[in-house]
Enzyme design. Structure first.
Site, PDB file in Angstrom:
ATOM      1  N   HIS A   1       7.171  13.685  37.622  1.00  0.00           N
ATOM      2  CA  HIS A   1       6.812  14.718  36.643  1.00  0.00           C
ATOM      3  C   HIS A   1       7.916  14.773  35.599  1.00  0.00           C
ATOM      4  CE1 HIS A   1       5.664  18.496  34.798  1.00  0.00           C
ATOM      5  NE2 HIS A   1       4.555  18.518  35.523  1.00  0.00           N
TER       6      HIS A   1
ATOM      7  N   THR B   1     -16.500  -9.761  -9.715  1.00  0.00           N
ATOM      8  CA  THR B   1     -17.370  -9.042  -8.786  1.00  0.00           C
ATOM      9  C   THR B   1     -18.011 -10.085  -7.886  1.00  0.00           C
ATOM     10  OG1 THR B   1     -19.253  -9.094 -10.327  1.00  0.00           O
ATOM     11  CG2 THR B   1     -17.797  -7.177 -10.428  1.00  0.00           C
ATOM     12  N   HIS B   2     -18.058  -9.790  -6.601  1.00  0.00           N
ATOM     13  CA  HIS B   2     -18.544 -10.754  -5.595  1.00  0.00           C
ATOM     14  C   HIS B   2     -17.708 -12.034  -5.600  1.00  0.00           C
ATOM     15  CE1 HIS B   2     -22.174  -8.246  -5.180  1.00  0.00           C
ATOM     16  NE2 HIS B   2     -22.163  -8.200  -6.497  1.00  0.00           N
TER      17      HIS B   2
ATOM     18  N   GLN C   1      -4.829  24.509  27.963  1.00  0.00           N
ATOM     19  CA  GLN C   1      -3.491  24.078  28.380  1.00  0.00           C
ATOM     20  C   GLN C   1      -2.979  22.895  27.573  1.00  0.00           C
ATOM     21  OE1 GLN C   1      -2.574  24.734  32.482  1.00  0.00           O
ATOM     22  NE2 GLN C   1      -1.212  22.971  32.578  1.00  0.00           N
TER      23      GLN C   1
ATOM     24  N   SER D   1       6.125 -25.797   8.456  1.00  0.00           N
ATOM     25  CA  SER D   1       7.011 -26.706   9.181  1.00  0.00           C
ATOM     26  C   SER D   1       6.687 -28.161   8.892  1.00  0.00           C
ATOM     27  CB  SER D   1       6.880 -26.447  10.691  1.00  0.00           C
ATOM     28  OG  SER D   1       5.553 -26.721  11.132  1.00  0.00           O
TER      29      SER D   1
ATOM     30  N   LYS E   1       4.372 -25.875   0.582  1.00  0.00           N
ATOM     31  CA  LYS E   1       3.606 -24.654   0.809  1.00  0.00           C
ATOM     32  C   LYS E   1       4.357 -23.382   0.420  1.00  0.00           C
ATOM     33  CE  LYS E   1       0.229 -24.293   3.279  1.00  0.00           C
ATOM     34  NZ  LYS E   1      -1.159 -23.953   2.886  1.00  0.00           N
TER      35      LYS E   1
ATOM     36  N   GLU F   1      -0.498 -11.102   4.381  1.00  0.00           N
ATOM     37  CA  GLU F   1      -1.291 -11.372   5.591  1.00  0.00           C
ATOM     38  C   GLU F   1      -0.790 -10.504   6.737  1.00  0.00           C
ATOM     39  OE1 GLU F   1      -2.542 -16.048   4.771  1.00  0.00           O
ATOM     40  OE2 GLU F   1      -0.775 -15.594   5.965  1.00  0.00           O
TER      41      GLU F   1
END
Length: 435
Positions: free
Chosen positions: A74, A146-147, A218, A269, A274, A281
């Site tokens: 407790h 749009t879209h 309670q 790697s 890149k 993300e």
């Protein structure tokens, strides 16, 4: 939350030692009110207060509580026994008339209140970065999509202005949720005040500038916590919306803006060229967690009778994690937007990439308003040439000029293909924000 996604403030705030300091703050606040009414000795309160200020609860105390709890099973009982060991016999007047959830729920509100304060400050900083970028790119032309398809010209600054307005609504929700959990519950077992006077709860709430919960059983009703988690989850959709936009703009085929890329940073790697949108993300992933925490928070609302603890184990995870993830994601996104690399020349190139298709509506209106064509005939004429432009890559203006059915002169075509027409009310939009 794992250390990777913890800000220093959240790590300290949700530590075990911080939790026990909040518990003690509740206990001492109740004890102070009780001493004022002669229900516990004033001297005991004074002594405990002095000792707690001179020797604040720390990680060693947290370890002591854990050691005792291994036996008692407790946490509050372990806490009060550890207090006696640390501060002496006066601690026997702690927890007079209270039940465990009085302390745990009210103290948790203290921690949540502080956590939301940190988050609100973080969101305000993100909003300010959006404001700065909105001003900087107020007149930077880009193509609206749009879209995912080119629609019409706009300015890059309008994206930031939209985000700023959304963040204003998020701040309203966060402030409202923070207010909702600024309540004190010190009503004793099953909420009847049988062993503690309602005035104790009221006086503690008044001293903190909070409210006394008007009625409880309670436990404090968990719709309050669900509202906090809802505000965080909705805010999470905002940061994800911003993050997803940056990710799209950084795509190789678009390259209109990109995350900052630090000196010595590597993107892969195996592929040295890149530059990946890893920061946004990361923000996207954390926002998914916030929606999941809300689901658990909603399921915590219905409890058995006057109390059960089915919510407790879940809250030990979702409340620290939700607030920590929100703060971390906000600061990460703020850094991205502050140091965003923007390519206005690429934006203009993309805007003109489809040979003027983005001006089709202006041509449509010119045919209707200036040449008296029916909407149907005008639409057919513009669409026929627009679809040919899509298929062949020929410029829409050239096709319209060569179309025998088009009554527009060179001057009228020039006016229809004027970029400035689409940006003429940008200042009016900004004026709504006092900018």
């Amino acid at each position: 939350m794992i250390d990777r996604y913890l800000t220093p403030e959240m790590k300290a705030l949700w530590s075990e030692a911080s939790k026990y300091r909040a518990w003690l703050r509740v206990e001492l606040a109740a004890m102070q009110a009780q001493a004022r009414h002669g229900e516990v000795p004033q001297a005991a309160f004074d002594t405990l207060t002095a000792k707690s200020e001179a020797d604040p609860l720390d990680e060693a105390f947290a370890l002591k509580v854990a050691e005792i709890e291994a036996v008692t099973r407790h946490d509050i009982v372990a806490f009060t026994r550890a207090l006696t060991d640390r501060y002496g016999d006066e601690a026997r007047f702690i927890h007079h008339g209270l039940t465990s959830t009085d302390v745990v729920d009210t103290a948790q509100n203290l921690v949540l209140d502080e956590a939301l304060g940190v988050i609100i400050t973080d969101v305000e900083a993100l909003r300010e970065v959006c404001r700065i970028q909105a001003v900087a790119h107020k007149h930077t032309p880009t193509v609206g999509r749009t879209h995912g398809i080119h629609a019409e010209p706009m300015t890059f600054g309008l994206k930031f202005l939209n985000w700023m307005a959304t963040l204003d609504r998020d701040l309203e929700r966060l402030h409202a949720a923070r207010k909702r959990i600024q309540v004190v519950m010190l009503s004793g077992s099953v909420g009847t005040f049988a062993h503690v006077s309602p005035r104790i709860e009221e006086e503690v709430a008044q001293a903190w500038g909070w409210q006394a919960a008007p009625v409880t059983n309670q436990t404090l009703a968990r719709d309050r916590h669900a509202e906090v988690l809802s505000a965080l989850a909705i805010y999470g959709t905002t940061v994800e919306k911003i993050a997803v936009e940056i990710r799209h703009l950084q795509r190789s085929e678009v390259r209109e803006a990109m995350e900052p890329f630090g000196k010595g940073q590597t993107g892969s790697s195996s592929m040295p060229h890149k530059k990946n949108p890893i920061l946004t993300e990361n923000v996207t992933g954390l926002s998914r967690l916030l929606r999941g925490y809300l689901l658990t928070g909603l399921e915590n609302v219905p409890l058995w009778h006057e109390r059960d603890i089915s919510h407790s184990s879940a809250e030990r995870v979702i409340l620290p994690d939700a607030t920590a993830a929100t703060s971390y994601a906000t600061r990460r996104l703020t850094g991205v937007l502050r140091d965003l690399v923007v390519f206005p020349e690429r934006m203009l190139r993309n805007l003109n990439d489809l040979g003027g298709l983005v001006y089709s509506q202006r041509v449509l209106h010119a045919l209707i308003d200036e040449k008296g064509m029916t909407r149907e005939d005008a639409y057919t004429l513009v669409q026929r040439n627009a679809l040919r432009s899509w298929e062949t890559g020929e410029g829409l203006r050239d096709l319209l000029k060569a179309d025998a059915d088009s009554p527009l002169s060179d001057a009228e075509l020039d006016a229809a293909f004027d970029l400035g027409w689409y940006l003429r009310h940008v200042d009016d939009i900004y004026a709504r924000f006092g900018m």
